[in-house]
Motif scaffolding. Structure first.
Motif, PDB file in Angstrom:
ATOM      1  N   ARG A   8      15.770  -1.114   6.153  1.00  0.00           N
ATOM      2  CA  ARG A   8      14.949  -2.254   6.586  1.00  0.00           C
ATOM      3  C   ARG A   8      14.367  -2.976   5.377  1.00  0.00           C
ATOM      4  O   ARG A   8      14.327  -4.202   5.318  1.00  0.00           O
ATOM      5  CB  ARG A   8      13.826  -1.774   7.502  1.00  0.00           C
ATOM      6  N   LEU A 303       2.462  -4.098  -1.048  1.00  0.00           N
ATOM      7  CA  LEU A 303       2.397  -3.927   0.399  1.00  0.00           C
ATOM      8  C   LEU A 303       3.110  -2.662   0.861  1.00  0.00           C
ATOM      9  O   LEU A 303       3.036  -2.308   2.032  1.00  0.00           O
ATOM     10  CB  LEU A 303       3.021  -5.139   1.103  1.00  0.00           C
ATOM     11  N   GLY A 304       3.802  -1.991  -0.048  1.00  0.00           N
ATOM     12  CA  GLY A 304       4.398  -0.712   0.316  1.00  0.00           C
ATOM     13  C   GLY A 304       5.907  -0.645   0.169  1.00  0.00           C
ATOM     14  O   GLY A 304       6.514   0.376   0.453  1.00  0.00           O
ATOM     15  N   VAL A 392       0.550  -3.892 -10.868  1.00  0.00           N
ATOM     16  CA  VAL A 392      -0.777  -4.435 -11.176  1.00  0.00           C
ATOM     17  C   VAL A 392      -0.650  -5.588 -12.171  1.00  0.00           C
ATOM     18  O   VAL A 392      -1.260  -6.650 -12.005  1.00  0.00           O
ATOM     19  CB  VAL A 392      -1.684  -3.316 -11.725  1.00  0.00           C
TER      20      VAL A 392
ATOM     21  N   ASN B  68      -7.800  -0.990  -7.742  1.00  0.00           N
ATOM     22  CA  ASN B  68      -6.391  -0.580  -7.751  1.00  0.00           C
ATOM     23  C   ASN B  68      -6.237   0.913  -7.500  1.00  0.00           C
ATOM     24  O   ASN B  68      -5.289   1.355  -6.848  1.00  0.00           O
ATOM     25  CB  ASN B  68      -5.735  -0.964  -9.082  1.00  0.00           C
ATOM     26  N   LEU B  73      -2.660   1.551  -5.915  1.00  0.00           N
ATOM     27  CA  LEU B  73      -1.732   0.806  -6.780  1.00  0.00           C
ATOM     28  C   LEU B  73      -1.623   1.437  -8.153  1.00  0.00           C
ATOM     29  O   LEU B  73      -0.710   1.143  -8.916  1.00  0.00           O
ATOM     30  CB  LEU B  73      -2.212  -0.642  -6.957  1.00  0.00           C
ATOM     31  N   ASP B  74      -2.580   2.281  -8.478  1.00  0.00           N
ATOM     32  CA  ASP B  74      -2.650   2.868  -9.806  1.00  0.00           C
ATOM     33  C   ASP B  74      -3.146   4.294  -9.620  1.00  0.00           C
ATOM     34  O   ASP B  74      -3.697   4.642  -8.557  1.00  0.00           O
ATOM     35  CB  ASP B  74      -3.636   2.043 -10.665  1.00  0.00           C
ATOM     36  N   GLU B  93       4.529   8.403  -6.726  1.00  0.00           N
ATOM     37  CA  GLU B  93       4.556   6.940  -6.587  1.00  0.00           C
ATOM     38  C   GLU B  93       5.231   6.518  -5.288  1.00  0.00           C
ATOM     39  O   GLU B  93       4.803   5.587  -4.606  1.00  0.00           O
ATOM     40  CB  GLU B  93       5.303   6.329  -7.770  1.00  0.00           C
ATOM     41  N   ARG B  94       6.292   7.249  -4.935  1.00  0.00           N
ATOM     42  CA  ARG B  94       7.036   6.905  -3.722  1.00  0.00           C
ATOM     43  C   ARG B  94       6.163   7.120  -2.486  1.00  0.00           C
ATOM     44  O   ARG B  94       6.097   6.276  -1.598  1.00  0.00           O
ATOM     45  CB  ARG B  94       8.298   7.774  -3.652  1.00  0.00           C
ATOM     46  N   ALA B  97       3.480   4.527  -2.144  1.00  0.00           N
ATOM     47  CA  ALA B  97       3.922   3.243  -1.570  1.00  0.00           C
ATOM     48  C   ALA B  97       3.873   3.321  -0.042  1.00  0.00           C
ATOM     49  O   ALA B  97       3.382   2.403   0.630  1.00  0.00           O
ATOM     50  CB  ALA B  97       5.331   2.907  -2.052  1.00  0.00           C
ATOM     51  N   GLY B  98       4.364   4.425   0.505  1.00  0.00           N
ATOM     52  CA  GLY B  98       4.339   4.592   1.957  1.00  0.00           C
ATOM     53  C   GLY B  98       2.913   4.672   2.486  1.00  0.00           C
ATOM     54  O   GLY B  98       2.583   4.123   3.547  1.00  0.00           O
ATOM     55  N   ARG B 100       0.252   3.298   1.140  1.00  0.00           N
ATOM     56  CA  ARG B 100      -0.316   1.940   1.109  1.00  0.00           C
ATOM     57  C   ARG B 100       0.143   1.152   2.327  1.00  0.00           C
ATOM     58  O   ARG B 100      -0.651   0.458   2.968  1.00  0.00           O
ATOM     59  CB  ARG B 100       0.153   1.186  -0.148  1.00  0.00           C
ATOM     60  N   ALA B 101       1.434   1.263   2.631  1.00  0.00           N
ATOM     61  CA  ALA B 101       1.974   0.484   3.748  1.00  0.00           C
ATOM     62  C   ALA B 101       1.254   0.821   5.051  1.00  0.00           C
ATOM     63  O   ALA B 101       1.026  -0.053   5.886  1.00  0.00           O
ATOM     64  CB  ALA B 101       3.471   0.742   3.881  1.00  0.00           C
ATOM     65  N   PRO B 126       4.639  -6.838   6.232  1.00  0.00           N
ATOM     66  CA  PRO B 126       4.299  -5.398   6.219  1.00  0.00           C
ATOM     67  C   PRO B 126       4.882  -4.645   7.411  1.00  0.00           C
ATOM     68  O   PRO B 126       5.110  -3.435   7.337  1.00  0.00           O
ATOM     69  CB  PRO B 126       2.764  -5.401   6.284  1.00  0.00           C
ATOM     70  N   LEU B 129       8.059  -2.500   7.263  1.00  0.00           N
ATOM     71  CA  LEU B 129       7.997  -1.115   6.789  1.00  0.00           C
ATOM     72  C   LEU B 129       7.681  -0.147   7.926  1.00  0.00           C
ATOM     73  O   LEU B 129       7.533   1.045   7.703  1.00  0.00           O
ATOM     74  CB  LEU B 129       6.927  -0.982   5.697  1.00  0.00           C
TER      75      LEU B 129
END
Lengths: 398, 259
Positions: A8, A303-304, A392, B68, B73-74, B93-94, B97-98, B100-101, B126, B129
């Motif tokens: 996706r 956003l992910g 960032v 952040n 993000l950080d 990090e992976r 990301a999930g 954050r989503a 968004p 995701l």
């Protein structure tokens, strides 16, 4: 990351990238143009080789044997005498027609003609044939005028030769030495190499060139393709003659190979050099594409969205450029060169072969593959760079 | 459709009962060449669920760095960052990301909309995701646009919208996944005073009427006044009290628990 989510993400980012291509068209065109140029040149050059191969080998058959003097590599340096032909008539596996064994002894000489356009002299084959010669070339057809009459100074001219050399139209006269020949017909032979030749009656040609009762080559139709081994063994084992037989397909492939290899090598050298330029154009385009969207890419990642879909999407965009370039280059070469007629010397016989460039589906596939390779190389570094950028940092850019 | 909320979660009233953000002794040091540059220095901060917290401070004080870290993000050089009960400093990090989503709604200074997409497609980004059905995505986009008052502008592209409308679309995008925390990095920094007021009204309403927990970094004291609490950062540490008078962390003292 689950596969569904990954796909996706790839789809979403790729779709967005592709939707914005038009807005980046100025820089995108550079990459597409570069790739189109490479593909166009590649397809054009190799279509020359393909066209040449097609003419030389296209009409060759597995159930026809080409018989030369043992040790000869081509018709020019071979000589066959009457006994040789008699042995062939009686050889095992030879097919028979209504007039007897399908054995066509042929005489082969070279005459000078001027090339249309260039005005330079070129070697044109003049072949003496008998009745069996026509039976062996099933696609032979007189398309203008008539066939020559045995015993008269008449010739018929192949369609390719008539278009490539001066003075070979029906009604023209060809002066060779002290003899004058009348062109009485024009023929086709299924697009084969015979169409680059001039044909006449063997007996007349033998007399003119003082060849007595000798020939250069014999074409022999066999009962079927499997009969070749027995036929060849019989010739080799016969102490009366010193003959070598090859399948017509193998013989013609060997005849076309030197030119094909030359064209291909020169063509690929050009293509490789152009490809290097196209890779840089693609790199430049993709770096610019990625740079102009660095904040958008960073937003998506904030956003992910993951790194990998970003890499995949940039690669896909680059590959799309490759495909567009391939389509443009392939189409251009097809329109410009497919069917374009040319003539070149066949090094194997030192005579001219008229042929048409052939833009084949295989060449278009090869061109597309090359374009995708260029697209892959051009997209990879920018894609990785885009994915490795700090989210960032990129978000702060204005 | 008259819904103006994604779930049945009741609108909050700003009451602070549960920690949404728990930052413990966090350090963040950047490398400038071979020189380490500490930006956050042993900072501790607690933010309650349902709060609207403003972070203020001069440039370089570390407020964006802190935001952040909290937004995932950080990652910190040291210390712990716990958001919604998740120890996000431990996530790869992976996984971050999930995370954050699913959990964070971002509102950026420059809205950061994707220029080629319409407002509603921007808001839907968004949702790509998630595994929501197309119908559910449509419903959520409609609700988000309704909340920010742009139901009739969904088909427009960003360049056809005013700065304030673009920022509203950005807020709708931040809301569409119904995140537990909205992080806003200078959300009015690029807007005029009147438009800033509208955006702040919207944020206040999201906090008050929809129970959204909001963390906002701002330079603007007027903006900070709209928050339920303000913290000041200075030189990588929390500096003083908020405008509600609550003492947070004494200046330059070892970090302790926030109020």
């Amino acid at each position: 990351m689950r596969l569904g989510s990954f796909l996706r993400q790839c789809q979403a980012v790729t779709r967005y990238n592709l939707e914005t291509i038009w807005e980046r068209r100025a820089v995108s065109v550079v990459a597409i143009f570069g790739i189109a140029g490479v593909v166009g040149v590649m397809v054009a050059v190799l279509s020359m080789a393909a066209g040449f191969r097609s003419v030389v080998t296209g009409q060759a058959r597995d159930d026809v044997a080409v018989v030369l003097r043992s040790g000869s590599t081509g018709e020019s340096d071979s000589i066959l005498n009457h006994q040789d032909i008699q042995v062939l008539w009686e050889a095992p596996g030879v097919a028979r027609g209504p007039d007897g064994p399908l054995v066509s002894p042929e005489l082969f000489v070279i005459i000078d003609r001027k090339k249309i356009g260039a005005g330079t002299d070129a070697n044109v084959p003049l072949r003496g044939v008998e009745t069996a010669g026509f039976a062996l070339r099933e696609q032979f057809e007189i398309v203008e005028g008539r066939n020559f009459e045995p015993g008269r100074n008449e010739v018929i001219v192949g369609d390719g030769a008539a278009g490539a050399f001066e003075g070979l139209l029906v009604g023209d006269r060809i002066d060779v030495g002290r003899t004058s020949w009348e062109v009485v017909g024009r023929f086709t032979a299924g697009g084969g190499v015979a169409e680059s030749e001039i044909w006449t009656d063997t007996r007349v040609l033998q007399a003119m060139y003082q060849r007595g009762n000798s020939w250069n080559v014999a074409l022999v139709r066999l009962r079927d393709a499997e009969a070749f081994e027995g036929f060849e063994a019989a010739l080799t084992d016969d102490p009366r003659v010193s003959l070598g037989a090859r399948r017509q397909t193998a013989y013609m492939a060997a005849q076309s190979e030197p030119i094909e290899v030359f064209i291909s090598v020169v063509g690929w050298i050009i293509v490789v050099m152009m490809s290097a330029g196209a890779v840089f154009a693609a790199l430049n385009t993709m770096y610019a594409a990625v740079s102009s969207r660095s904040r958008e890419i960073a937003t998506l990642r904030a956003l992910g969205f993951s790194r990998l879909p970003v890499v995949v999407s940039v690669m896909i965009e680059s590959l799309v450029f490759g495909l567009i370039g391939a389509a443009a280059g392939g189409a251009a070469s097809w329109f410009l060169f497919d069917g374009f007629r040319a003539a070149t010397i066949n090094w194997a016989s030192f005579s001219q072969v008229a042929f048409a460039f052939e833009v084949t589906p295989e060449l278009l596939v090869q061109g597309t593959t090359l374009a995708l390779v260029i697209g892959t190389i051009g997209g990879f570094l920018p894609a990785v760079g885009a994915a490795r950028r700090s989210v960032v940092g990129a978000l702060r850019e204005q | 459709m008259s819904e103006t909320s994604f779930s049945d979660a009741a609108a909050g009233n700003g009451a602070a009962t549960e920690a949404m953000v728990d930052v413990r002794s966090v350090r963040r040091t950047f490398q400038r060449g071979r020189t380490p540059v500490p930006v956050l220095k042993d900072l501790t901060l607690r933010m309650e669920k349902g709060e609207f917290l403003a972070l203020m401070g001069p440039s370089g004080s570390g407020k964006s760095t802190l935001l952040n870290l909290i937004a995932g993000l950080d990652r910190p050089t040291g210390g712990e960052v716990i958001v919604g009960g998740s120890e996000i400093h431990r996530l790869s990090e992976r996984k971050l990301a999930g995370w954050r989503a699913r959990n964070i709604g971002f509102v950026f200074q420059f809205s950061n909309l994707l220029g080629a997409l319409s407002a509603e497609r921007n808001v839907a980004v968004p949702l790509l995701l998630t595994s929501f059905s197309a119908r559910e995505r449509r419903r959520r986009v409609d609700i988000a646009l309704e909340i920010v008052g742009l139901s009739d502008r969904g088909k427009h592209r960003p360049r056809e919208l005013s700065g304030g409308e673009q920022q509203r679309v950005g807020i709708a995008r931040a809301l569409v996944n119904d995140p537990m925390l909205l992080v806003c990095d200078e959300p009015t920094g690029d807007l005029d005073r009147a438009t800033s007021g509208e955006i702040l009204d919207l944020l206040v309403a999201l906090n008050r009427d929809h129970g959204k927990t909001i963390l906002m970094v701002t330079h603007d004291p007027v903006a900070a006044e709209r928050a339920s609490r303000t913290l000041h950062l200075e030189d990588g540490r929390l500096a003083d009290c908020g405008h509600d008078g609550t003492v947070v962390v004494p200046v330059h003292e070892p970090a302790g628990a926030a109020v």
